[in-house]
Enzyme design. Structure first.
Site, mmCIF file in Angstrom:
data_model
loop_
_atom_site.group_PDB
_atom_site.id
_atom_site.type_symbol
_atom_site.label_atom_id
_atom_site.label_comp_id
_atom_site.label_asym_id
_atom_site.label_seq_id
_atom_site.Cartn_x
_atom_site.Cartn_y
_atom_site.Cartn_z
ATOM 1 N N TYR A 1 0.844 -1.207 0.000
ATOM 2 C CA TYR A 1 0.000 0.000 0.000
ATOM 3 C C TYR A 1 0.873 1.249 0.000
ATOM 4 O O TYR A 1 0.664 2.181 -0.794
ATOM 5 C CB TYR A 1 -0.922 -0.024 1.221
ATOM 6 C CG TYR A 1 -1.744 1.229 1.403
ATOM 7 C CD1 TYR A 1 -2.870 1.464 0.614
ATOM 8 C CD2 TYR A 1 -1.400 2.194 2.350
ATOM 9 C CE1 TYR A 1 -3.627 2.615 0.767
ATOM 10 C CE2 TYR A 1 -2.144 3.344 2.512
ATOM 11 C CZ TYR A 1 -3.256 3.551 1.724
ATOM 12 O OH TYR A 1 -4.011 4.700 1.870
ATOM 13 N N LYS B 1 1.347 4.305 -3.029
ATOM 14 C CA LYS B 1 1.118 5.745 -2.891
ATOM 15 C C LYS B 1 2.361 6.532 -3.320
ATOM 16 O O LYS B 1 2.247 7.643 -3.856
ATOM 17 C CB LYS B 1 0.696 6.083 -1.459
ATOM 18 C CG LYS B 1 -0.683 5.510 -1.069
ATOM 19 C CD LYS B 1 -1.799 5.997 -1.980
ATOM 20 C CE LYS B 1 -3.180 5.503 -1.561
ATOM 21 N NZ LYS B 1 -4.273 5.940 -2.439
HETATM 22 P P1 NAP Z 1 -12.454 2.910 2.043
HETATM 23 O O1 NAP Z 1 -13.450 3.339 3.053
HETATM 24 O O2 NAP Z 1 -11.920 1.517 2.096
HETATM 25 O O3 NAP Z 1 -13.092 3.198 0.602
HETATM 26 C C1 NAP Z 1 -12.397 2.809 -0.553
HETATM 27 C C2 NAP Z 1 -13.328 3.010 -1.733
HETATM 28 O O4 NAP Z 1 -12.622 2.545 -2.907
HETATM 29 C C3 NAP Z 1 -14.604 2.162 -1.633
HETATM 30 O O5 NAP Z 1 -15.680 2.884 -2.164
HETATM 31 C C4 NAP Z 1 -14.294 0.963 -2.510
HETATM 32 O O6 NAP Z 1 -15.438 0.350 -3.070
HETATM 33 C C5 NAP Z 1 -13.494 1.675 -3.602
HETATM 34 N N1 NAP Z 1 -12.775 0.736 -4.450
HETATM 35 C C6 NAP Z 1 -11.813 -0.156 -4.121
HETATM 36 N N2 NAP Z 1 -11.449 -0.862 -5.196
HETATM 37 C C7 NAP Z 1 -12.206 -0.420 -6.238
HETATM 38 C C8 NAP Z 1 -12.305 -0.761 -7.601
HETATM 39 N N3 NAP Z 1 -11.565 -1.759 -8.133
HETATM 40 N N4 NAP Z 1 -13.156 -0.079 -8.384
HETATM 41 C C9 NAP Z 1 -13.932 0.907 -7.874
HETATM 42 N N5 NAP Z 1 -13.915 1.267 -6.571
HETATM 43 C C10 NAP Z 1 -13.044 0.590 -5.767
HETATM 44 O O7 NAP Z 1 -11.159 3.851 2.051
HETATM 45 P P2 NAP Z 1 -10.964 5.400 2.451
HETATM 46 O O8 NAP Z 1 -10.256 5.441 3.743
HETATM 47 O O9 NAP Z 1 -12.215 6.160 2.263
HETATM 48 O O10 NAP Z 1 -9.880 5.820 1.357
HETATM 49 C C11 NAP Z 1 -10.141 6.767 0.328
HETATM 50 C C12 NAP Z 1 -8.804 7.226 -0.228
HETATM 51 O O11 NAP Z 1 -8.056 7.925 0.790
HETATM 52 C C13 NAP Z 1 -7.901 6.086 -0.708
HETATM 53 O O12 NAP Z 1 -7.209 6.488 -1.866
HETATM 54 C C14 NAP Z 1 -6.938 5.922 0.445
HETATM 55 O O13 NAP Z 1 -5.714 5.331 0.056
HETATM 56 C C15 NAP Z 1 -6.758 7.361 0.885
HETATM 57 N N6 NAP Z 1 -6.263 7.501 2.256
HETATM 58 C C16 NAP Z 1 -6.996 7.089 3.308
HETATM 59 C C17 NAP Z 1 -6.478 7.249 4.586
HETATM 60 C C18 NAP Z 1 -7.259 6.824 5.801
HETATM 61 O O14 NAP Z 1 -6.715 6.978 6.919
HETATM 62 N N7 NAP Z 1 -8.455 6.284 5.682
HETATM 63 C C19 NAP Z 1 -5.238 7.846 4.787
HETATM 64 C C20 NAP Z 1 -4.511 8.268 3.683
HETATM 65 C C21 NAP Z 1 -5.035 8.103 2.418
HETATM 66 P P3 NAP Z 1 -16.097 -1.012 -2.437
HETATM 67 O O15 NAP Z 1 -17.045 -0.584 -1.361
HETATM 68 O O16 NAP Z 1 -16.757 -1.630 -3.632
HETATM 69 O O17 NAP Z 1 -14.951 -1.840 -1.902
#
Ligand code: NAP
Length: 241
Positions: free
Chosen positions: A164, A168
């Site tokens: 992961y 990034k």
């Molecule tokens: P999350 O709750 O796990 O949501 C991820 C989203 O991506 C879900 O809607 C998931 O859909 C979708 N997804 C995954 N694979 C996919 C695919 N093949 N096609 C279409 N959609 C897909 O994660 P989040 O925390 O909101 O993360 C959002 C972004 O922020 C990501 O880029 C993550 O790396 C970044 N980020 C998050 C954090 C954190 O602390 N949470 C920190 C730094 C960066 P499904 O429901 O179908 O799985």
């Protein structure tokens, strides 16, 4: 040109992506809710519409070429163009993920979604973005991908899954390359970090709300025409690459 801005948010059915869609919807924008699962997509669109947002569902699996192409055609047909793309969808991938233990198939899956997925969707949407008067591309990255922070003495990122984290770093490099390639166009390309946010991605161990995590993407989607190009930002300002 449409007066109402049109955005596509990938992975907008939950977590930070949903809140990015809600935040842009609250500005009066038309929001394409990119999501692969029909039930989750419909539920998110219904919820956004109930809150007053002009949302529409966009079937999209970022790991499939045909899906990205079809999503671009769908948006062209249903919305007539695209002003802003937020590449938000991502996965962490299976554990274990220390560099010495990660299964190559896990690495491939993570890169397929978090990196190639961004390229695939961006390239499918670029013709519409190029035709917009104020196009923006926002890549949701993470400070864990920063090589500067990874190598700064005194900064302990803890046990970040290696595939992961590297995805990034890869995405950050791509953000810079897209910004350079598009430097003579009006497409502004930037990366944002939401901070450690409580979502499914980390078993809700994050300390920020999804709404707080979404704020940087909403900001980068709405920067003015003389705004930054090829930058990496969180709520506090620039993040070192
Ligand atoms: P999350 O709750 O796990 O949501 C991820 C989203 O991506 C879900 O809607 C998931 O859909 C979708 N997804 C995954 N694979 C996919 C695919 N093949 N096609 C279409 N959609 C897909 O994660 P989040 O925390 O909101 O993360 C959002 C972004 O922020 C990501 O880029 C993550 O790396 C970044 N980020 C998050 C954090 C954190 O602390 N949470 C920190 C730094 C960066 P499904 O429901 O179908 O799985």
């Amino acid at each position: 040109m449409n007066a109402q801005k049109i955005a596509l948010v990938t992975g907008a059915n939950k977590g930070i992506g949903y809140e990015i869609a809600a935040g842009l919807g609250a500005l009066g924008w038309r929001i394409g809710v990119g999501a692969r699962d029909p039930r989750r997509r419909h539920a998110a669109v219904d919820r956004l519409r109930a809150s007053g947002a002009d949302a529409f569902g966009v079937p999209l699996d970022v790991t499939e070429d045909a899906s990205a192409t079809a999503a671009a055609e769908f948006i062209a047909e249903h919305a007539g163009g695209l002003d802003v793309l937020v590449n938000n969808a991502a996965i962490v991938g299976r554990m274990p993920q220390t560099p010495s233990s990660v299964d190559p198939s896990t690495l491939r899956d993570v890169v397929e979604t978090n990196v190639i997925g961004v390229i695939r969707v961006t390239n499918a949407m670029l013709p519409m973005l190029r035709a917009s008067s104020s196009p923006r591309i926002v890549n949701m990255s993470s400070s864990v991908g920063s090589l500067s922070l990874q190598t700064s003495p005194g900064i302990d990122m803890g046990q970040v899954p290696a595939a992961y984290l590297a995805s990034k770093t890869f995405l950050n490099a791509l953000t810079i390359q897209y910004a350079k390639e598009l430097s003579d166009t009006s497409v502004l390309v930037n990366a944002g970090c939401p901070g450690f946010t409580a979502t499914d991605l980390n078993g809700f161990s994050g300390v920020r709300t999804a709404q707080q995590g979404a704020a940087i993407a909403v900001h980068l989607a709405t920067v003015p025409d003389d705004g930054p190009r090829g930058g990496f930002f969180d709520d506090a300002g620039p993040v070192p690459w």
